[in-house]
Design an enzyme around this catalytic site. Structure first.
Site, PDB file in Angstrom:
ATOM      1  N   CYS A 181       0.832  -1.209   0.000  1.00 48.34           N
ATOM      2  CA  CYS A 181       0.000   0.000   0.000  1.00 48.34           C
ATOM      3  C   CYS A 181       0.865   1.258   0.000  1.00 48.34           C
ATOM      4  O   CYS A 181       1.734   1.407   0.853  1.00 48.34           O
ATOM      5  CB  CYS A 181      -0.909  -0.001   1.228  1.00 48.34           C
ATOM      6  SG  CYS A 181      -1.704   1.596   1.514  1.00 48.34           S
ATOM      7  N   CYS A 236       0.459   3.427   3.463  1.00 49.64           N
ATOM      8  CA  CYS A 236       0.856   2.978   4.802  1.00 49.64           C
ATOM      9  C   CYS A 236       2.174   3.660   5.223  1.00 49.64           C
ATOM     10  O   CYS A 236       3.015   3.974   4.379  1.00 49.64           O
ATOM     11  CB  CYS A 236       1.023   1.452   4.829  1.00 49.64           C
ATOM     12  SG  CYS A 236      -0.536   0.573   5.024  1.00 49.64           S
ATOM     13  N   HIS A 269      -4.134   0.654   7.953  1.00 51.42           N
ATOM     14  CA  HIS A 269      -4.637   0.364   6.612  1.00 51.42           C
ATOM     15  C   HIS A 269      -6.132   0.032   6.632  1.00 51.42           C
ATOM     16  O   HIS A 269      -6.827   0.182   5.622  1.00 51.42           O
ATOM     17  CB  HIS A 269      -3.838  -0.820   6.050  1.00 51.42           C
ATOM     18  CG  HIS A 269      -4.105  -1.144   4.622  1.00 51.42           C
ATOM     19  ND1 HIS A 269      -3.691  -0.333   3.585  1.00 51.42           N
ATOM     20  CD2 HIS A 269      -4.749  -2.191   4.042  1.00 51.42           C
ATOM     21  CE1 HIS A 269      -4.066  -0.874   2.431  1.00 51.42           C
ATOM     22  NE2 HIS A 269      -4.707  -1.998   2.675  1.00 51.42           N
ATOM     23  N   ASN A 309     -13.563   9.643  -1.673  1.00 52.20           N
ATOM     24  CA  ASN A 309     -14.250   8.562  -2.381  1.00 52.20           C
ATOM     25  C   ASN A 309     -14.009   7.304  -1.586  1.00 52.20           C
ATOM     26  O   ASN A 309     -12.872   6.889  -1.429  1.00 52.20           O
ATOM     27  CB  ASN A 309     -13.670   8.360  -3.787  1.00 52.20           C
ATOM     28  CG  ASN A 309     -13.964   9.523  -4.702  1.00 52.20           C
ATOM     29  OD1 ASN A 309     -15.035  10.121  -4.636  1.00 52.20           O
ATOM     30  ND2 ASN A 309     -13.012   9.861  -5.557  1.00 52.20           N
ATOM     31  N   SER A 314      -9.363   3.687  -5.499  1.00 56.83           N
ATOM     32  CA  SER A 314      -8.451   2.660  -5.988  1.00 56.83           C
ATOM     33  C   SER A 314      -7.513   2.143  -4.895  1.00 56.83           C
ATOM     34  O   SER A 314      -6.680   1.293  -5.155  1.00 56.83           O
ATOM     35  CB  SER A 314      -7.655   3.183  -7.187  1.00 56.83           C
ATOM     36  OG  SER A 314      -7.019   4.393  -6.858  1.00 56.83           O
ATOM     37  N   HIS A 324      -6.884   1.869   1.745  1.00 58.30           N
ATOM     38  CA  HIS A 324      -6.363   2.581   2.928  1.00 58.30           C
ATOM     39  C   HIS A 324      -7.151   3.895   3.058  1.00 58.30           C
ATOM     40  O   HIS A 324      -7.105   4.729   2.149  1.00 58.30           O
ATOM     41  CB  HIS A 324      -4.873   2.872   2.755  1.00 58.30           C
ATOM     42  CG  HIS A 324      -4.227   3.356   4.022  1.00 58.30           C
ATOM     43  ND1 HIS A 324      -3.127   2.750   4.580  1.00 58.30           N
ATOM     44  CD2 HIS A 324      -4.549   4.376   4.868  1.00 58.30           C
ATOM     45  CE1 HIS A 324      -2.794   3.387   5.694  1.00 58.30           C
ATOM     46  NE2 HIS A 324      -3.645   4.381   5.879  1.00 58.30           N
ATOM     47  N   HIS A 375      -8.522   7.287   3.059  1.00 56.93           N
ATOM     48  CA  HIS A 375      -7.905   8.571   2.715  1.00 56.93           C
ATOM     49  C   HIS A 375      -8.891   9.443   1.950  1.00 56.93           C
ATOM     50  O   HIS A 375      -9.872   8.953   1.402  1.00 56.93           O
ATOM     51  CB  HIS A 375      -6.660   8.340   1.848  1.00 56.93           C
ATOM     52  CG  HIS A 375      -6.985   7.861   0.456  1.00 56.93           C
ATOM     53  ND1 HIS A 375      -7.384   6.561   0.173  1.00 56.93           N
ATOM     54  CD2 HIS A 375      -6.987   8.499  -0.740  1.00 56.93           C
ATOM     55  CE1 HIS A 375      -7.595   6.429  -1.128  1.00 56.93           C
ATOM     56  NE2 HIS A 375      -7.377   7.591  -1.705  1.00 56.93           N
ATOM     57  N   GLN A 392      -9.100  13.352  -0.463  1.00 58.63           N
ATOM     58  CA  GLN A 392      -8.322  14.179  -1.372  1.00 58.63           C
ATOM     59  C   GLN A 392      -8.703  15.645  -1.199  1.00 58.63           C
ATOM     60  O   GLN A 392      -9.774  15.962  -0.684  1.00 58.63           O
ATOM     61  CB  GLN A 392      -8.598  13.780  -2.820  1.00 58.63           C
ATOM     62  CG  GLN A 392      -8.214  12.360  -3.168  1.00 58.63           C
ATOM     63  CD  GLN A 392      -8.196  12.133  -4.680  1.00 58.63           C
ATOM     64  OE1 GLN A 392      -7.624  12.928  -5.424  1.00 58.63           O
ATOM     65  NE2 GLN A 392      -8.824  11.076  -5.125  1.00 58.63           N
TER      66      GLN A 392
HETATM   67  O1  LIG Z   1      -7.921  10.273  -7.814  1.00 60.33           O
HETATM   68  P1  LIG Z   1      -8.343   8.830  -7.896  1.00 60.33           P
HETATM   69  O2  LIG Z   1      -8.740   8.274  -6.539  1.00 60.33           O
HETATM   70  O3  LIG Z   1      -7.366   7.969  -8.619  1.00 60.33           O
HETATM   71  O4  LIG Z   1      -9.655   8.846  -8.807  1.00 60.33           O
HETATM   72  C1  LIG Z   1     -10.989   8.884  -8.385  1.00 60.33           C
HETATM   73  O5  LIG Z   1     -11.395  10.178  -7.932  1.00 60.33           O
HETATM   74  C2  LIG Z   1     -11.327  11.227  -8.904  1.00 60.33           C
HETATM   75  C3  LIG Z   1     -11.919  12.485  -8.280  1.00 60.33           C
HETATM   76  O6  LIG Z   1     -13.265  12.342  -7.911  1.00 60.33           O
HETATM   77  C4  LIG Z   1     -12.062  10.856 -10.198  1.00 60.33           C
HETATM   78  O7  LIG Z   1     -11.787  11.818 -11.171  1.00 60.33           O
HETATM   79  C5  LIG Z   1     -11.643   9.471 -10.701  1.00 60.33           C
HETATM   80  O8  LIG Z   1     -12.438   9.114 -11.806  1.00 60.33           O
HETATM   81  C6  LIG Z   1     -11.815   8.454  -9.576  1.00 60.33           C
HETATM   82  O9  LIG Z   1     -11.419   7.167 -10.014  1.00 60.33           O
END
Ligand SMILES: O=P(O)(O)O[C@H]1O[C@H](CO)[C@@H](O)[C@H](O)[C@H]1O
Ligand SMILES: O=P(O)(O)O[C@H]1O[C@H](CO)[C@@H](O)[C@H](O)[C@H]1O
Lengths: 385, 385
Positions: B52, B55, B121, B187, B195, B198, B200, B202
């Site tokens: 990961c 981590c 994690h 997300n 993806s 863990h 998190h 943004q």
């Molecule tokens: O930034 P990540 O986690 O790779 O990507 C994820 O969040 C982003 C922001 O909402 C999107 O644009 C991506 O399609 C989604 O897969």
């Protein structure tokens, strides 16, 4: 040239049809993907499935049986999102209280139809020939016509056109009220929430003007006023036909283009080159051109990742009922919104940032158009046979 | 009562925060579902995963190593959607040609961060205690503060508050420009495009005002003007606190509510009861109230279908830079948009009609709130241990 810089830098593009922006980050497809993979769609359906409620002769959810239909078949959705009749709800008057100001609702009635595209369980729009797709377009047109307001300038055109009511049995096409808008659409593939692989679309007709066509109509009306009667999408089609870089396919009447402002990776708009307000404005020859455009787009989609390419698509056209100005400003077009980005199994998620802040895309529409231009020709499945 | 009719009939509800409508079809969940099933999320992650990139101590994509961090950890996204520096793009002047009118773009620069919520994690927000979530809120607050315009009235407040910069190393928090807006979001779950499991979130910070907070800000400013200085969300919180039928949880400072206008089946808004413009307006005690609200919402989500409930969530608050009026009209709140509808594996698809016409929901927000109220208490996973 400063234009080419847009292949490398983050930028926003303006969508004049919605009056909104999209964030474009062309460098971002380089990131590794360890996230969700879609299961690639099985292409091994049989022509007839006895458990399918859309196949000819089979029983539907509420017990009715489908006829042994030939081309398309139309019925009222057994689980309609809106209904023709329901208990009455009176919108409370604004009385200055917080409740009437902040908790607003209005009733919606309407009618929902399902339209199968072919009696064959396994033939999608990508498999059908333009001539076969004409049946679908005729069915859409006759349903649209049956719901047109008698006072609409389009009602007279429709009368003159006399579309054969293929697939749409007149007994079901008798709306109880004058509705405002008809949304014709298709969800294709499990990834787009489609729950039955037998190729079919839906039609939802409502008393209210829904958000998206409502926004577009406002923008179209505004453009027409500001540009001395010019039509936004006619001008846009002219411009794209000259530039070519976003054009996927064109024939004499229609243009299939990855719009400048596309949100979905391989989003396509099919737009009539001259001003057509709605399906009823098309003559037989133009319907064939439209059928060919639909065939070309859906076939290229399937060829791109050699899969049954999922998408939602829908027609935008003149409201069933509206002011003369609204009907004149309307311009017939089809949006295709497909979720796949990298392969048959990796999609683009419009999630956190997109839901909370602004739609974001990773490849440019020009790159998408180039790839779709390159995968014309025969359907990959036919070659494999 | 005419209000109860809304449990049975199709109707539209108005969202005063966006100025938009949503179609509600309460009877529609009865339809059978043969469509896509999500794979229920595995809950068997270990506390540390050597593969990961989030981590503590591990290597990231571009070769850098994470420190052995304690609570949260912040770094600049290795695949940022917007960057601080890029080639220059000059917006061409409007010269009356179709191209400058219909193909409009503007450059966007900015900075993107990743924020881990815990060194473990396998600990999601639903697993963390309110005290642990405070670290996350402090980290968000310190990053927001580091990007505030020095001329914003909020900059002075921030100075007085002196949030400890937990997790956010000052070396990375030096924006090259004054940005307009900061979108903090998470997300969660593969179904929402996440993806890496863990836990998190943004942070995307941009020179432009993104669509969604831009729309909200317009509505908030308009309401304030029309209602003699009143604040839309403060009035809404007061109203919901009185009605209770859409309230999921409340404490002295925050309300967690399924909004009247919710689009997603179990959508929740966490909103401050009194007027708070941004994170920096919260004192330590209010941050604890917010942490408790986040813990309550995420725990109830997981309890509802006994699964790791996927969602996208995001904070809306005052722009980093803006007019006094914009900053005063802003009201801190968090949106949770979860896709699940019926179970851990059946989601609601916002597809054809929703993309082409108008968002549509199948259960009422009142029904959703009642179910979320009923699944408070300990996290189901803890009970199974
Ligand atoms: O930034 P990540 O986690 O790779 O990507 C994820 O969040 C982003 C922001 O909402 C999107 O644009 C991506 O399609 C989604 O897969
Ligand atoms: O009507 P269907 O095919 O059951 O349902 C599908 O399309 C509808 C209209 O876009 C959506 O509301 C549903 O979420 C989706 O699953």
């Amino acid at each position: 040239m400063s234009k080419e810089i847009l292949n490398d830098i983050s930028h926003r593009r303006y969508n004049p049809l919605r009056g909104s922006w999209v964030l474009v980050s062309p460098h971002r497809t380089n990131r590794p993907w360890q996230g969700q993979q879609e299961s690639p769609s099985k292409t091994t359906l049989s022509e007839y499935d006895e458990s399918c409620y859309l196949c000819p002769g089979n029983k539907r959810a509420q017990g009715e049986s489908n006829p042994e239909y030939g081309n398309t078949f139309v019925f009222v959705n057994d689980y309609s999102a809106v209904k023709e009749e329901q208990a009455e709800y009176k919108v409370p008057d604004q009385d200055g209280t917080l409740a009437t100001r902040l908790l607003r609702a209005e009733p919606v009635t309407g009618k929902c139809y399902v339209v199968t595209f072919s009696p064959s369980h396994n033939l999608t729009l990508a498999d059908l020939s333009p001539t076969q797709i004409i049946s679908v377009i005729e069915t859409w047109t006759s349903i649209y016509t049956a719901h047109l307001s008698p006072t609409s300038p389009l009602a007279k055109v429709a009368e003159a056109t006399k579309i054969p009511p293929s697939g749409a049995h007149s007994s079901i096409l008798s709306p109880k009220e004058q509705y405002r808008y008809m949304q014709i659409f298709e969800n294709k593939g499990a990834a787009m929430g489609c729950s039955n692989p037998h190729p079919h679309g839906q039609i939802w007709t409502t008393t209210g003007m829904p958000e998206e066509p409502g926004m577009e109509l406002e923008q179209l009306v505004k453009y027409r006023r500001e540009q001395g009667g010019a039509n936004l999408l006619e001008e846009y089609a002219t411009l794209e036909a000259t530039k070519q870089e976003r054009v996927v396919f064109e024939n004499k009447d229609f243009l299939a283009v990855c719009p400048w402002w596309a949100v979905w990776p391989f989003e396509v708009m099919v737009v009539s080159k001259v001003h057509k307000r709605a399906l009823v404005d098309l003559n037989a020859d133009e319907r064939l051109s439209l059928a060919e455009s639909i065939a070309e787009v859906t076939r290229r989609y399937d060829n791109l990742f050699q899969t049954q390419f999922p998408y939602s698509m829908g027609l935008h056209q003149a409201p069933l009922d509206g002011s003369k100005e609204e009907i004149e400003a309307s311009h017939f077009h089809i949006h295709f919104y497909p979720p796949l980005l990298r392969s048959a199994t990796v999609r683009k998620f419009l999630v956190g940032y997109e839901m909370l802040a602004e739609p974001q895309r990773d490849i440019t529409p020009e790159q998408a158009a180039a790839r779709l231009r390159d995968c014309g020709g025969e359907l990959y499945r036919k070659k494999l046979e």
